[in-house]
Motif scaffolding. Structure first.
Motif, PDB file in Angstrom:
ATOM      1  N   UNK A 270      -3.017   7.817   8.198  1.00  0.00           N
ATOM      2  CA  UNK A 270      -2.151   7.676   9.106  1.00  0.00           C
ATOM      3  C   UNK A 270      -1.002   7.218   8.395  1.00  0.00           C
ATOM      4  N   UNK A 271      -0.971   6.618   7.123  1.00  0.00           N
ATOM      5  CA  UNK A 271       0.290   6.244   6.268  1.00  0.00           C
ATOM      6  C   UNK A 271       0.737   7.769   5.816  1.00  0.00           C
ATOM      7  N   UNK A 272      -0.153   8.345   5.305  1.00  0.00           N
ATOM      8  CA  UNK A 272       0.290   9.682   4.772  1.00  0.00           C
ATOM      9  C   UNK A 272       1.249  10.472   5.616  1.00  0.00           C
ATOM     10  N   UNK A 273       0.581  10.477   7.136  1.00  0.00           N
ATOM     11  CA  UNK A 273       1.567  11.377   7.894  1.00  0.00           C
ATOM     12  C   UNK A 273       2.733  10.696   8.310  1.00  0.00           C
ATOM     13  N   UNK A 274       2.707   9.257   8.186  1.00  0.00           N
ATOM     14  CA  UNK A 274       4.229   8.643   8.329  1.00  0.00           C
ATOM     15  C   UNK A 274       5.020   9.143   7.403  1.00  0.00           C
ATOM     16  N   UNK A 275       4.408   8.938   6.201  1.00  0.00           N
ATOM     17  CA  UNK A 275       5.299   9.277   4.883  1.00  0.00           C
ATOM     18  C   UNK A 275       5.827  10.720   4.996  1.00  0.00           C
ATOM     19  N   UNK A 276       5.074  11.652   5.388  1.00  0.00           N
ATOM     20  CA  UNK A 276       5.576  12.728   5.589  1.00  0.00           C
ATOM     21  C   UNK A 276       6.453  12.862   6.466  1.00  0.00           C
TER      22      UNK A 276
ATOM     23  N   UNK B 106       0.732  -1.087  -0.090  1.00  0.00           N
ATOM     24  CA  UNK B 106       0.153   0.148   0.028  1.00  0.00           C
ATOM     25  C   UNK B 106       1.041   1.251   0.046  1.00  0.00           C
ATOM     26  N   UNK B 107       1.826   1.216   0.797  1.00  0.00           N
ATOM     27  CA  UNK B 107       2.777   2.414   0.867  1.00  0.00           C
ATOM     28  C   UNK B 107       3.418   2.663  -0.394  1.00  0.00           C
ATOM     29  N   UNK B 108       3.941   1.884  -0.953  1.00  0.00           N
ATOM     30  CA  UNK B 108       4.656   1.819  -2.578  1.00  0.00           C
ATOM     31  C   UNK B 108       3.471   2.390  -3.662  1.00  0.00           C
ATOM     32  N   UNK B 109       2.150   1.899  -3.306  1.00  0.00           N
ATOM     33  CA  UNK B 109       1.252   2.226  -4.325  1.00  0.00           C
ATOM     34  C   UNK B 109       0.678   3.846  -4.069  1.00  0.00           C
ATOM     35  N   UNK B 110       0.834   4.297  -2.917  1.00  0.00           N
ATOM     36  CA  UNK B 110       0.594   5.543  -2.812  1.00  0.00           C
ATOM     37  C   UNK B 110       1.538   6.288  -3.393  1.00  0.00           C
ATOM     38  N   UNK B 111       2.864   5.953  -3.066  1.00  0.00           N
ATOM     39  CA  UNK B 111       4.115   6.850  -3.841  1.00  0.00           C
ATOM     40  C   UNK B 111       4.073   6.926  -5.134  1.00  0.00           C
ATOM     41  N   UNK B 112       3.517   5.580  -5.756  1.00  0.00           N
ATOM     42  CA  UNK B 112       3.393   5.411  -7.216  1.00  0.00           C
ATOM     43  C   UNK B 112       2.128   6.256  -7.919  1.00  0.00           C
ATOM     44  N   UNK B 113       1.401   6.628  -6.907  1.00  0.00           N
ATOM     45  CA  UNK B 113       0.198   7.460  -7.370  1.00  0.00           C
ATOM     46  C   UNK B 113       0.736   9.012  -7.498  1.00  0.00           C
TER      47      UNK B 113
ATOM     48  N   UNK C 240       8.692  10.688   7.279  1.00  0.00           N
ATOM     49  CA  UNK C 240       9.837  10.191   6.714  1.00  0.00           C
ATOM     50  C   UNK C 240      10.375  10.925   5.403  1.00  0.00           C
ATOM     51  N   UNK C 241       9.753  11.990   5.396  1.00  0.00           N
ATOM     52  CA  UNK C 241      10.026  13.070   4.131  1.00  0.00           C
ATOM     53  C   UNK C 241      10.021  12.127   2.821  1.00  0.00           C
ATOM     54  N   UNK C 242       9.143  11.406   2.542  1.00  0.00           N
ATOM     55  CA  UNK C 242       8.867  10.673   1.278  1.00  0.00           C
ATOM     56  C   UNK C 242       8.090  11.412   0.525  1.00  0.00           C
ATOM     57  N   UNK C 243       7.007  12.243   1.205  1.00  0.00           N
ATOM     58  CA  UNK C 243       6.183  13.025   0.640  1.00  0.00           C
ATOM     59  C   UNK C 243       6.072  14.634   1.265  1.00  0.00           C
ATOM     60  N   UNK C 244       5.762  15.661   0.363  1.00  0.00           N
ATOM     61  CA  UNK C 244       5.771  16.803   1.242  1.00  0.00           C
ATOM     62  C   UNK C 244       4.180  17.285   0.836  1.00  0.00           C
ATOM     63  N   UNK C 245       3.846  18.177   1.622  1.00  0.00           N
ATOM     64  CA  UNK C 245       2.468  18.878   1.731  1.00  0.00           C
ATOM     65  C   UNK C 245       2.308  20.143   1.407  1.00  0.00           C
ATOM     66  N   UNK C 246       1.172  20.537   0.845  1.00  0.00           N
ATOM     67  CA  UNK C 246       0.798  21.908   0.650  1.00  0.00           C
ATOM     68  C   UNK C 246      -0.846  21.959   0.837  1.00  0.00           C
ATOM     69  N   UNK C 247      -1.257  23.076   1.181  1.00  0.00           N
ATOM     70  CA  UNK C 247      -2.690  23.531   1.574  1.00  0.00           C
ATOM     71  C   UNK C 247      -3.272  24.173   0.481  1.00  0.00           C
ATOM     72  N   UNK C 248      -4.310  23.970  -0.230  1.00  0.00           N
ATOM     73  CA  UNK C 248      -4.773  24.535  -1.107  1.00  0.00           C
ATOM     74  C   UNK C 248      -6.292  24.859  -0.905  1.00  0.00           C
ATOM     75  N   UNK C 249      -6.969  26.011  -1.480  1.00  0.00           N
ATOM     76  CA  UNK C 249      -8.288  26.220  -1.369  1.00  0.00           C
ATOM     77  C   UNK C 249      -8.993  25.387  -2.130  1.00  0.00           C
ATOM     78  N   UNK C 250     -10.195  25.096  -1.779  1.00  0.00           N
ATOM     79  CA  UNK C 250     -11.220  23.968  -2.684  1.00  0.00           C
ATOM     80  C   UNK C 250     -12.277  24.764  -2.992  1.00  0.00           C
ATOM     81  N   UNK C 251     -12.893  24.447  -4.079  1.00  0.00           N
ATOM     82  CA  UNK C 251     -14.081  25.039  -4.533  1.00  0.00           C
ATOM     83  C   UNK C 251     -15.296  24.449  -4.124  1.00  0.00           C
ATOM     84  N   UNK C 252     -14.903  23.175  -3.222  1.00  0.00           N
ATOM     85  CA  UNK C 252     -16.129  22.572  -2.734  1.00  0.00           C
ATOM     86  C   UNK C 252     -16.126  22.164  -1.392  1.00  0.00           C
TER      87      UNK C 252
END
Length: 113
Positions: free
Chosen positions: A52-58, A16-23, A60-72
């Motif tokens: 929780x997986x995304x939090x762990x990946x963040x 699952x972790x690697x599928x998330x990275x692939x996406x 571990x510095x495998x993913x970065x995050x940014x906040x964006x406004x949503x129209x919905x």
């Protein structure tokens, strides 16, 4: 049939972790989008599994995050792959190819050479 379910669950959990990275390798995505994509692929991921997986990946510095406004609705946290995440994914891809080949040989009853 009951013995197959735990095995499938363990396989899904292991990749699952690697599928998330692939996406995330082609474009940034937000959490619910990842849940949708994984569910459509048959990996039956729930929000309770992905966040929780995304939090762990963040962490571990495998993913970065940014906040964006949503129209919905409220702003969304988007996830993107870091260079370190790309490296981990590339390593997994090489290992997965070798692993899959070995398992396929055994499952198909062919001799390993």
């Amino acid at each position: 049939m009951a013995a197959q379910y735990p095995a499938l669950t363990q396989l899904r959990k292991g990749v699952l972790e690697h599928c998330v990275l692939a996406l995330l390798q082609e474009e940034e995505r937000y959490g619910y989008d990842l849940v949708t994509q994984l569910s459509e692929a048959g990996l039956v991921a729930s929000e309770g599994t992905i966040y929780p997986l995304l939090s762990r990946l963040r962490k571990e510095e495998l993913v970065a995050t940014s906040w964006r406004e949503s129209t919905s609705g409220p702003p969304r946290r988007y996830y993107s792959l870091t260079d370190q995440g790309r490296s981990v994914l590339a390593d997994f891809n090489r290992s997965w190819t070798d692993f899959k080949h070995s398992v396929d040989l055994i499952l198909l009853g062919k001799e390993l050479r």
